[in-house]
Motif scaffolding. Structure first.
Motif, PDB file in Angstrom:
ATOM      1  N   LYS A 112       0.854  -1.181   0.000  1.00  0.00           N
ATOM      2  CA  LYS A 112       0.000   0.000   0.000  1.00  0.00           C
ATOM      3  C   LYS A 112       0.891   1.232   0.000  1.00  0.00           C
ATOM      4  O   LYS A 112       1.682   1.445   0.915  1.00  0.00           O
ATOM      5  CB  LYS A 112      -0.888   0.024   1.242  1.00  0.00           C
ATOM      6  CG  LYS A 112      -1.712   1.301   1.385  1.00  0.00           C
ATOM      7  CD  LYS A 112      -2.410   1.373   2.736  1.00  0.00           C
ATOM      8  CE  LYS A 112      -1.459   1.647   3.865  1.00  0.00           C
ATOM      9  NZ  LYS A 112      -0.885   3.010   3.837  1.00  0.00           N
ATOM     10  N   GLY A 113       0.770   2.033  -1.027  1.00  0.00           N
ATOM     11  CA  GLY A 113       1.530   3.276  -1.104  1.00  0.00           C
ATOM     12  C   GLY A 113       0.579   4.444  -1.239  1.00  0.00           C
ATOM     13  O   GLY A 113       0.207   4.829  -2.357  1.00  0.00           O
ATOM     14  N   ASP A 114       0.160   4.993  -0.115  1.00  0.00           N
ATOM     15  CA  ASP A 114      -0.794   6.097  -0.140  1.00  0.00           C
ATOM     16  C   ASP A 114      -0.048   7.415  -0.340  1.00  0.00           C
ATOM     17  O   ASP A 114       1.169   7.453  -0.441  1.00  0.00           O
ATOM     18  CB  ASP A 114      -1.600   6.113   1.164  1.00  0.00           C
ATOM     19  CG  ASP A 114      -2.996   6.674   0.983  1.00  0.00           C
ATOM     20  OD1 ASP A 114      -3.235   7.359  -0.029  1.00  0.00           O
ATOM     21  OD2 ASP A 114      -3.850   6.438   1.846  1.00  0.00           O
ATOM     22  N   GLY A 115      -0.787   8.507  -0.406  1.00  0.00           N
ATOM     23  CA  GLY A 115      -0.173   9.813  -0.576  1.00  0.00           C
ATOM     24  C   GLY A 115      -0.773  10.569  -1.737  1.00  0.00           C
ATOM     25  O   GLY A 115      -1.937  10.381  -2.095  1.00  0.00           O
ATOM     26  N   LYS A 116       0.033  11.425  -2.361  1.00  0.00           N
ATOM     27  CA  LYS A 116      -0.464  12.287  -3.431  1.00  0.00           C
ATOM     28  C   LYS A 116      -0.798  11.535  -4.709  1.00  0.00           C
ATOM     29  O   LYS A 116      -1.568  12.019  -5.537  1.00  0.00           O
ATOM     30  CB  LYS A 116       0.571  13.383  -3.742  1.00  0.00           C
ATOM     31  CG  LYS A 116       0.622  14.500  -2.711  1.00  0.00           C
ATOM     32  CD  LYS A 116       1.462  15.648  -3.219  1.00  0.00           C
ATOM     33  CE  LYS A 116       1.345  16.861  -2.295  1.00  0.00           C
ATOM     34  NZ  LYS A 116       2.133  18.006  -2.798  1.00  0.00           N
ATOM     35  N   ASN A 117      -0.188  10.384  -4.908  1.00  0.00           N
ATOM     36  CA  ASN A 117      -0.429   9.585  -6.103  1.00  0.00           C
ATOM     37  C   ASN A 117      -0.478   8.118  -5.667  1.00  0.00           C
ATOM     38  O   ASN A 117       0.430   7.341  -5.957  1.00  0.00           O
ATOM     39  CB  ASN A 117       0.686   9.816  -7.126  1.00  0.00           C
ATOM     40  CG  ASN A 117       0.226   9.652  -8.560  1.00  0.00           C
ATOM     41  OD1 ASN A 117      -0.951   9.438  -8.834  1.00  0.00           O
ATOM     42  ND2 ASN A 117       1.154   9.757  -9.492  1.00  0.00           N
TER      43      ASN A 117
END
Length: 621
Positions: A382-387
């Protein structure tokens, strides 16, 4: 404040908020910028800046360690021989000239940085004057350029880094006149332009922040004996601005500009950390910044089993065969051998090709590595954030990447909801990737405007028509509509969901896309749709280079002797359409052999009670 042990419990609490079973969007949580420790003043530099060199990512002790490891560590020795081969090739090249291509001197600046890295380390190890003479020739040449092209400040930053490293690493053996000329150039063509209309670059939120601050810090350290006040205020400014760039890695380490730009921005950030530590004894919290270390996993995970990148966000197609020397810094910091690409670092010297332009500093990091850990990469990331992105894999031949985000993120595309899927060495659903900036710019194309009607979105590599996502009413996605990550579930059948509603403006009431991995041979895409009076047509689309045969209930894709089924579970009566994109619609589009778009078009009038679920399964045959 600097990140230190007393606040680690708070970081643990923050980490618990990012439960892997439910990932709330970064946009829905207010995350304050963590400041770096910033004690830099004239008096601080007088007390702490090392007086003798080398001191930029290298010290006499690190130099001794490097010489020892070249002899005792086969991996370090092999990479050094590849570096020396690069240096020997540079000896045959003509001296650099001020060659501006389009709006950029960047190619020359990068070439200079590569030359200094390989020549500098080769000279320190071999003490052969031919390497020193070539450095001297190159430093004189670039220092005499009329300027380093401040209108495109990356060019200045990389050139300043190169000249600073040259003077720091071998300056004691260079003619005094060369050193004097170079320091004047660092001040007049490097640092001074950074205070003249380019100050904002040091406080930006994309890779420019990382590169520009690295260059100015390197230059400031080298010229501190000439103008300590200028050096102090320049380093102070950088430590004040760098967190704006580092914040982009949060909360999980997923870099919003994709893997290629992770490599670019992160290379200069780790170089900055190394230079500050060796020159001042501290990097003031850069290396400990939240999610920065975790980004090494992002880098590893965005390389699929085929060696190709998950290539969203202006990313290149394929991971370098020369070995990821940037990851070697993370290996040294963590002791984790996962970040050492043993197979590439141990390949025959002739196979390396041209090394990374900070290969010299990277070799120093490689020589420092001591294994204390060998952690595994997660099978669901899981790589959340701005993109935000999700990656699901089996650790062998299965690889899936899906994303949310928005078009106006740095290097962003109208690709929210898009996915790639690779199985058994074949990439069935593709991202069209990046294309040459200069060719577009020279054609007068406005590549960098990101307004809703800007030219950028005419390109197949940039718009939703070139990605495996949904299109509504045949229209572009809303450029600033943010598709947030709603949930990521792990387990035997992992899944992830994104809210695509903002991407479609008023054309849909609601749209949620869910990716489900039922097993190691298939991927299921579920789109939960609620229509409104503006909805006319919903198009499910997938980009592929495979050969396509239309069959009842879907299509069979064939590529490299393998086959998969695209199965329309929810609307088997609707025939799959195949749109050939070879050649691509525009002359300026990237031309991709065999490219085609599969479409499943669902008219709004077929949707009962304004709600529907589109279910498409891709499975191996």
């Amino acid at each position: 404040m600097r990140i230190t042990k007393p606040i680690i419990p708070m970081l643990i609490i923050i980490a618990l908020l990012w439960n892997p079973l439910f990932a709330a969007s970064a946009n829905s949580l207010k995350m304050d910028t963590v400041k770096l420790e910033n004690p830099i003043t004239v008096n601080y530099l007088k007390r702490h800046l090392k007086k003798s060199g080398p001191k930029l990512a290298l010290t006499p002790a690190l130099e001794r360690n490097l010489k020892k490891k070249i002899k005792s560590d086969p991996l370090v020795g092999n990479y050094y021989h590849a570096l020396k081969a690069n240096a020997d090739e540079v000896l045959t090249m003509t001296v650099l000239t001020r060659n501006v291509i389009g709006r950029r001197l960047l190619g020359t600046s990068r070439d200079m940085l590569h030359r200094v890295n390989v020549l500098g380390i080769a000279y320190l190890i071999e003490k052969d004057k031919k390497y020193l003479d070539k450095i001297n020739e190159e430093v004189i040449a670039v220092s005499n350029f009329s300027d380093w092209n401040p209108s495109h400040f990356l060019d200045v930053a990389e050139m300043a880094t190169a000249v600073a490293l040259a003077i720091d690493w071998v300056g004691d053996d260079l003619p005094a006149a060369t050193v004097k000329l170079a320091k004047e150039a660092l001040i007049q063509k490097g640092i001074e332009p950074s205070w003249n209309g380019n100050k904002g670059r040091m406080y930006g939120t994309n890779n420019w922040n990382q590169v520009c601050n690295a260059g100015m810090i390197a230059a400031a350290i080298v010229i501190a004996d000439q103008d300590i006040e200028l050096a102090a205020k320049t380093i102070h400014r950088s430590l004040d601005g760098i967190p704006n760039g580092l914040m982009q890695y949060g909360p999980d380490g997923a870099y919003p500009e994709g893997s290629t730009y992770w490599g670019y921005g992160t290379a200069f950030t780790v170089l900055t950390s190394a230079m500050l530590k060796t020159a001042l004894g501290s990097d003031f919290g850069i290396g400990d910044y939240p999610a920065f270390t975790e980004s090494a996993n992002f880098r590893k995970l965005t390389v699929a089993p085929s060696g190709n990148y998950y290539n969203y966000a202006d990313c290149g197609d394929r991971h370098s065969n020369a070995g990821d020397i940037i990851l070697a810094w993370f290996a040294t910091q963590t002791g984790n051998s996962l970040y050492i690409e043993d197979d590439k670092f141990s390949q025959p010297v002739a196979d390396f090709g041209k090394l990374h332009r900070i290969a010299g500093a990277g070799l120093v990091w490689l020589a420092q590595f001591e294994k204390t850990d060998e952690a595994e990469l997660p099978l669901v990331y899981k790589g959340d954030g701005k993109n935000p992105i999700v990656i699901m894999r089996d650790g062998e031949d299965y690889y899936f990447g899906g994303k949310g985000g928005k078009g106006t993120v740095s290097h962003g595309n109208l690709d929210a909801g898009s996915f790639i899927w690779e199985l058994n060495g074949v990439r069935w659903s593709i991202d069209p990737g990046n294309q040459n900036y200069n060719e577009l710019e020279q054609a007068g194309f406005d590549l960098w405007g990101s307004c809703q009607d800007c030219e950028r979105w005419n390109l197949l590599t940039k718009n939703n028509y070139g990605h495996s996502t949904l299109t509504v009413n045949g229209e572009l996605h809303v450029n600033d509509g943010f598709a947030e990550m709603l949930e990521v579930r792990k387990g035997d059948q992992p899944e992830a969901s994104f809210d695509l509603t903002p991407v479609f403006g008023n054309k849909l009431k609601k749209a949620t896309r869910k990716f489900i991995k039922p097993d190691n041979n298939s991927i299921l895409i579920e789109d939960h749709i609620e229509t409104n009076v503006h909805t006319k047509m919903i198009t499910w689309q997938m980009m592929t280079q495979a050969d396509v045969s239309i069959v009842e209930g879907g299509a069979v894709l064939s590529q490299d002797g393998k086959k998969i089924m695209v199965e329309n579970l929810s609307h088997p009566e609707i025939m799959v359409s195949v749109i050939s994109l070879d050649p691509a619609p525009l002359e300026l589009d990237r031309q991709i052999e065999g490219l085609k778009r599969l479409e499943i078009r669902i008219p709004a009038y077929l949707i009962e009670n304004n709600a529907d679920v589109i279910k498409i399964k891709l499975k191996a045959l």
